[in-house]
Each structure stands twice: as C-alpha cells, then as structure tokens.
Design a protein around this motif. Structure first.
Motif, mmCIF file in Angstrom:
data_model
loop_
_atom_site.group_PDB
_atom_site.id
_atom_site.type_symbol
_atom_site.label_atom_id
_atom_site.label_comp_id
_atom_site.label_asym_id
_atom_site.label_seq_id
_atom_site.Cartn_x
_atom_site.Cartn_y
_atom_site.Cartn_z
ATOM 1 N N ASN A 255 0.823 -1.201 0.000
ATOM 2 C CA ASN A 255 0.000 0.000 0.000
ATOM 3 C C ASN A 255 0.860 1.255 0.000
ATOM 4 N N ARG B 254 1.166 7.866 -6.142
ATOM 5 C CA ARG B 254 -0.171 8.417 -6.351
ATOM 6 C C ARG B 254 -0.297 9.775 -5.670
ATOM 7 N N ASN C 174 0.869 4.068 -2.793
ATOM 8 C CA ASN C 174 0.315 5.364 -2.415
ATOM 9 C C ASN C 174 1.297 6.522 -2.559
#
Length: 67
Positions: free
Chosen positions: A17, A24, A21
């Motif tokens: 994750n 992003r 992330n």
C-alpha cells in the motif's frame, strides 16, 4: 486477494500500500499545484518557466535539504 473490513493488514500488504500510495500522492500534489498555477498565475507566460524552475528548486531543497 481481498481483505476483510476491520481486519489488521499484514506487513507485506502495508508495504505494498505504501509503495502504491507514494507515487499516487505525488501525482495528486502535482495536479493540485498545476491547477493553482493555471488558475492564479498573474504574470506573463514568458515568466512561467523561470517561476517553475524556482518552485522546483525550492521543493527539492525542502524535500532533500541542502546538498
């Protein structure tokens, strides 16, 4: 693999994750900054490259510190 809501994530899943992330979030920040520049830049367009270079250098300094 689906994760049940409310269950703790495994360490591997947390690392995945985080790996997904970070880029992003960087892209989202770049888009937000571009929107600010696009809607509120009140100088001539000839000055835009110099302003972007300055902002980039300041952000690099803020992130990495003095080199």
């Amino acid at each position: 693999m689906l994760v049940d809501p409310g269950r703790e994530l495994t360490d591997v899943r947390k690392r995945c994750n985080t790996a997904l992330n970070r880029p992003r979030a960087a892209v989202e920040r770049a888009i937000a900054h571009w929107k600010v520049i696009r809607t509120s830049f009140r100088r001539s367009l000839e000055e835009l490259p110099a302003v972007l270079r300055t902002v980039t250098k300041l952000e690099t300094f803020r992130f990495y510190g003095q080199s």
